[in-house]
Design an enzyme around this catalytic site. Structure first.
Site, PDB file in Angstrom:
ATOM      1  N   ARG A  57      74.316   5.583 -24.770  1.00 25.51           N
ATOM      2  CA  ARG A  57      73.119   5.820 -25.580  1.00 25.51           C
ATOM      3  C   ARG A  57      73.303   7.083 -26.430  1.00 25.51           C
ATOM      4  O   ARG A  57      72.906   7.129 -27.595  1.00 25.51           O
ATOM      5  CB  ARG A  57      71.910   5.972 -24.645  1.00 25.51           C
ATOM      6  CG  ARG A  57      70.583   6.084 -25.356  1.00 25.51           C
ATOM      7  CD  ARG A  57      69.450   6.193 -24.339  1.00 25.51           C
ATOM      8  NE  ARG A  57      69.179   4.929 -23.687  1.00 25.51           N
ATOM      9  CZ  ARG A  57      68.270   4.055 -24.108  1.00 25.51           C
ATOM     10  NH1 ARG A  57      67.540   4.307 -25.185  1.00 25.51           N
ATOM     11  NH2 ARG A  57      68.061   2.930 -23.462  1.00 25.51           N
ATOM     12  N   TYR A  83      79.480  -1.755 -16.244  1.00 24.69           N
ATOM     13  CA  TYR A  83      80.391  -2.023 -17.364  1.00 24.69           C
ATOM     14  C   TYR A  83      80.949  -0.691 -17.869  1.00 24.69           C
ATOM     15  O   TYR A  83      80.358   0.370 -17.671  1.00 24.69           O
ATOM     16  CB  TYR A  83      79.689  -2.785 -18.498  1.00 24.69           C
ATOM     17  CG  TYR A  83      78.413  -2.181 -19.020  1.00 24.69           C
ATOM     18  CD1 TYR A  83      78.431  -1.158 -19.975  1.00 24.69           C
ATOM     19  CD2 TYR A  83      77.178  -2.634 -18.574  1.00 24.69           C
ATOM     20  CE1 TYR A  83      77.254  -0.615 -20.458  1.00 24.69           C
ATOM     21  CE2 TYR A  83      75.998  -2.093 -19.052  1.00 24.69           C
ATOM     22  CZ  TYR A  83      76.035  -1.088 -19.991  1.00 24.69           C
ATOM     23  OH  TYR A  83      74.864  -0.542 -20.466  1.00 24.69           O
ATOM     24  N   ASP A 100      59.451   0.595 -27.883  1.00 23.58           N
ATOM     25  CA  ASP A 100      58.747   0.685 -26.605  1.00 23.58           C
ATOM     26  C   ASP A 100      57.281   1.070 -26.761  1.00 23.58           C
ATOM     27  O   ASP A 100      56.475   0.808 -25.867  1.00 23.58           O
ATOM     28  CB  ASP A 100      59.424   1.722 -25.698  1.00 23.58           C
ATOM     29  CG  ASP A 100      60.691   1.184 -25.054  1.00 23.58           C
ATOM     30  OD1 ASP A 100      60.968  -0.023 -25.204  1.00 23.58           O
ATOM     31  OD2 ASP A 100      61.409   1.965 -24.398  1.00 23.58           O
TER      32      ASP A 100
END
Length: 403
Positions: free
Chosen positions: A109, A218, A298
């Protein structure tokens, strides 16, 4: 002084997360002036991996960020479903057999945030204002006034609330909307791969599923270091705090994965930082635009992480909203209404689908290997997987018709 640097013709954006920065970059690339107001004193991100699926990748391509993203991301060779207890593996997709490209971009991120910040500042160096928390607003026929926590008012021609699940802009638009705890928490961490066995370092997305928890792992890259992300969602009825970044203890996390395969135990034991995140939902909104004010990401449709679509929906929002403003530059209320009409049903459906994945990932049929095999072969058969994901991944926010 913030007010001296903001034009009254600027579109004001509350929040410098990925959604806020993506809409800022998309507007600036179209020649639409904007300013971003961020409550934090610096732009930094807690360590977490991101899964950008093809619907999000198309937006990044439209923002001319593909090269920078690909320099920082890892392209997974395949995705596997794994059984919590014995590590049994079922292939979900393989890069060599899926040239259409449903494989996600895997990156931190913090990397995507950095790339977006640089893109915005390249086009407008003064666009991002720190220590600037939008706590309210007013509007009339002439424009909007964003009220900051320090008492300053900033005037602009529109306001976009990209200020997250606890959005103050949403509160001003709609009032307080209570969140509801879903009786599940998420553990998030990063593990340097040199602490792991060779078979655990592969460029594979692994989704481990069990009766009361599941884990997605991952690889991502930070500078010259490869890290394995650990994201574990666990049924827990004892959480009180709605937070993205509560510090967690390895010992507590291990208690949630007693009896799990040694690969998961090793991931937890070797984690560098560990955060605990209570999973909350808010009811879907019927509306999120009013006059010269709208919401994004969001702030208007926070969703559970079970489809990895939170950030992808924010990217889609940004692309569609920028196109609507470009299409109707002289009628912002109409542009915002068009944007809402195009996005509300899709984001509501994705949020509902994400919530519906919990009983698929956490299922009593997974208790024993004997019952798990048939369950996994049914739930992750090619037809079931296509029905679950294709309608999400095939959407193109950069070309969807506006009228």
């Amino acid at each position: 002084m913030i007010t001296e640097h903001v034009s009254r013709s600027s579109v004001l954006i509350a929040g410098a997360g990925i959604g806020g920065l993506a809409i800022a970059l998309s507007l600036l690339r179209r020649g639409i002036d904007c300013d971003v107001f961020e409550q934090a004193s610096e732009l930094r991100e807690v360590g977490a991996g991101l899964w950008i699926s093809m619907n999000g990748v198309r937006v990044l391509q439209d923002l001319a960020l593909t090269q920078q993203i690909e320099q920082n991301c890892i392209a997974a060779e395949r995705r596997d479903i794994r059984l919590w207890s014995n590590g049994g593996s079922w292939p979900l997709y393989n890069r060599s057999s899926d040239p259409a490209g449903n494989q996600p971009y895997l990156l931190l991120r913090a990397h995507l945030l950095k790339i977006l910040v640089e893109g915005v500042r390249r086009l407008k160096p003064s666009a991002i204002h720190l220590n600037a928390h939008v706590v309210g607003f007013g509007q009339d026929d002439e424009g909007v006034r964003a009220k900051l926590a320090d008492g300053i008012e900033v005037k602009g021609r529109a306001l976009i609330g990209a200020d997250g699940a606890h959005s103050k802009v949403r509160q001003g638009l709609i009032g307080n909307i209570e969140s509801q705890y879903t009786n599940a928490i998420a553990w998030r961490g990063l593990v340097p791969v040199d602490r792991l066995a060779p078979h655990q370092r592969e460029h594979v997305v692994s989704t481990w599923i069990g009766p009361t928890a599941h884990v997605t792992a991952y690889p991502v890259r930070w500078q010259d270091t490869e890290l394995m992300t650990f994201s574990g969602q666990v049924d827990r009825a004892d959480w009180l705090l709605e937070s993205w970044s509560e510090k967690g203890a390895v010992e507590e996390c291990l208690k949630d994965f007693v009896g799990w395969h040694s690969d998961i135990i090793e991931l937890v034991k070797n984690v560098d930082t560990l955060n605990k995140w209570g999973l909350f939902v808010r009811p879907s909104l019927d509306t999120w635009s009013n006059g010269r004010v709208t919401l994004l990401g969001d702030a208007c449709h926070s969703m559970l992480p079970y489809l990895g679509q939170g950030v992808n929906m924010a990217l889609e929002d940004a692309a569609v909203l920028a196109r609507c403003l470009d299409d109707q530059p002289n009628d912002l209320a109409a542009a915002f209404q068009t944007y809402q009409d195009l996005r509300l049903d899709r984001t509501t459906k994705v949020a509902k689908s994400a919530a519906g994945m919990l009983p698929v990932f956490h299922n009593q049929a997974l208790t024993t290997p004997e019952t798990a095999g048939d369950y996994i072969k049914t739930q992750w058969a090619p037809q079931a997987t296509a029905a679950r994901y294709d309608w999400i991944y095939q959407y193109d926010a950069t070309t969807v018709p506006l009228h």
